[in-house]
Design an enzyme around this catalytic site. Structure first.
Site, PDB file in Angstrom:
ATOM      1  N   TRP A  85       2.738   4.722   1.190  1.00  0.00           N
ATOM      2  CA  TRP A  85       2.152   6.005   1.548  1.00  0.00           C
ATOM      3  C   TRP A  85       1.406   6.554   0.348  1.00  0.00           C
ATOM      4  O   TRP A  85       1.842   6.417  -0.785  1.00  0.00           O
ATOM      5  CB  TRP A  85       3.249   6.979   1.929  1.00  0.00           C
ATOM      6  N   TYR A 123       0.836  -1.192   0.000  1.00  0.00           N
ATOM      7  CA  TYR A 123       0.000   0.000   0.000  1.00  0.00           C
ATOM      8  C   TYR A 123       0.869   1.239   0.000  1.00  0.00           C
ATOM      9  O   TYR A 123       0.616   2.193  -0.691  1.00  0.00           O
ATOM     10  CB  TYR A 123      -0.945   0.020   1.207  1.00  0.00           C
TER      11      TYR A 123
END
Length: 152
Positions: free
Chosen positions: A115, A113
């Site tokens: 930032w 995922y």
């Protein structure tokens, strides 16, 4: 006494770095010319952050001792051992090569995922995908938790 200051850039803006006489960075200040500086990041030199910072790669001792072979104990918590950056890079390269050789690129999951950032260069997903594509490809993840939950 006034200490020397220089500028540095971070994700949240520009900061003024204050140095001790010996040249060690000791404090961050908001950029004096920023009319609305973000307070996020001013703590980056704090002792609390320094104690939490990862300084060297670490590998589970059980993996170092027994390798990647699956076992019931492999999933159990295991203490870690710090290794040099060169050793860590060699371990990762070796494992990617082994998985690719033994199982093909379809066995490499490129999920991160990372930032959510406004730029693409330091976007974790883009960097991971570019790297894994350079060794022949991978299985990507699609969407995120929110999109996945909304689709049902």
């Amino acid at each position: 006494m006034t200490h020397q200051r220089t500028l540095t850039l971070a994700h949240w803006g520009v900061y003024e770095v204050e140095y001790h006489e010996a040249g060690k960075a000791i404090h961050l200040h908001s950029f004096s010319k920023d009319p609305d500086p973000s307070p996020i990041g001013l703590h980056m030199l704090s002792d609390e952050v320094a104690r939490l910072r990862v300084r060297r790669p670490a590998v589970r001792k059980s993996w170092l001792e027994h390798g990647p072979a699956p076992s019931r104990s492999a999933a159990a918590p295991s203490p870690s051992s710090e290794v040099s950056w060169n050793e860590a890079l060699d371990l990762v390269a070796g494992e990617l090569g082994r998985v690719k050789r033994d199982f093909g690129n379809q066995a490499i999951f490129g999920g991160s995922y990372g930032w959510a950032v406004p730029g693409r260069f330091h976007h974790a997903q883009s960097q991971l995908r570019r790297f894994l594509n350079s060794i022949g490809g991978f299985v990507p993840h699609k969407d995120d938790y929110s999109v996945g939950a909304a689709s049902y």
